[in-house]
Design an enzyme around this catalytic site. Structure first.
Site, mmCIF file in Angstrom:
data_model
loop_
_atom_site.group_PDB
_atom_site.id
_atom_site.type_symbol
_atom_site.label_atom_id
_atom_site.label_comp_id
_atom_site.label_asym_id
_atom_site.label_seq_id
_atom_site.Cartn_x
_atom_site.Cartn_y
_atom_site.Cartn_z
ATOM 1 N N ASP A 1 0.823 -1.211 0.000
ATOM 2 C CA ASP A 1 0.000 0.000 0.000
ATOM 3 C C ASP A 1 0.858 1.263 0.000
ATOM 4 O O ASP A 1 2.019 1.243 0.404
ATOM 5 C CB ASP A 1 -0.883 0.042 1.253
ATOM 6 N N HIS B 1 3.840 -2.207 3.052
ATOM 7 C CA HIS B 1 3.807 -0.837 2.522
ATOM 8 C C HIS B 1 5.110 -0.558 1.785
ATOM 9 O O HIS B 1 6.189 -0.684 2.383
ATOM 10 C CB HIS B 1 3.611 0.176 3.654
#
Length: 223
Positions: A48, A194
């Site tokens: 992400d 991430h």
């Protein structure tokens, strides 16, 4: 006694609504795919909050080295600034999804029209850069609510959650995040990572080595 009962009920309802909104796996508001439908030793790596050239590009080098495919949930504003990174992600066989335009903390509080505009803007950016139709969506912070449900149903997108949260954004080192992943790892896991973290490439390489040694195969999320 009546007031006590009312207070207890209020606390219980509030707790449930909080759980429903902040646990994407709850499925109360929105049915998200949080686990691979398999009995094999397959896992999916999802990233992400990118793209960030300083961290996403080294990550792509690692994924290419181990011939592993991942799914990237991209922020529209960043994709707009770094189109070449998006093109490389797609060219190397990875999937991309919509993760909102700015990832603001207030995103879940947007009205329907503002939310639609935000997500459509991101969609147009990603599709124009990648040349692909984008159908995957992950809500910022994994928060769901009736407004998000209404918008996503109208768009016909698939919402992707996770079954293993690495908490890499709260870790100081790759090894710290890796320990948590190893402890929770199961077949079918969709792992939340991430690609904006400074140690993402290091963490991913160590994770890929561990997965291979333990008989796991990494697959992208496709439908």
């Amino acid at each position: 006694m009546i007031w006590l009962g009312i207070c207890i009920l209020f606390i219980a309802v509030s707790g449930f609504l909080f759980y429903a909104s902040y646990s994407i796996a709850s499925g109360v508001y929105l049915k998200a795919v949080c686990k691979l439908n398999t009995r094999e030793k397959l896992v999916a790596l999802t990233y992400d909050d990118g793209p960030e050239p300083d961290t996403t590009l080294p990550l792509l080098d690692v994924l290419k080295k181990y011939d592993a495919k991942a799914t990237f949930f991209c922020i529209g504003q960043k994709a707009e600034r770094h189109p070449d990174v998006i093109r490389r992600i797609v060219a190397e066989g990875h999937e991309i999804g919509n993760h909102s335009y700015t990832h603001e903390s207030t995103f879940p509080l947007y009205g329907k029209k503002k939310m639609q505009a935000d997500l459509l803007k991101t969609q147009q950016i990603l599709e124009e850069i990648s040349g692909k139709e984008i159908q995957l969506f992950r809500p910022p912070y994994g928060v769901t609510n009736p407004t998000i449900v209404s918008v996503i149903k109208e768009f016909g997108w698939r919402t992707i959650g996770w079954s293993l949260r690495s908490f890499d954004t709260q870790c100081k080192t790759a090894d710290e995040a890796l320990i948590r992943i190893k402890r929770k790892l199961k077949s079918g896991n969709i792992i939340l990572l991430h690609d904006r973290m400074p140690f993402t490439a290091e963490l991913t390489e160590k994770l890929l080595v561990y997965l291979k040694e333990n008989g796991y195969k990494v697959v992208p999320i496709v439908f």
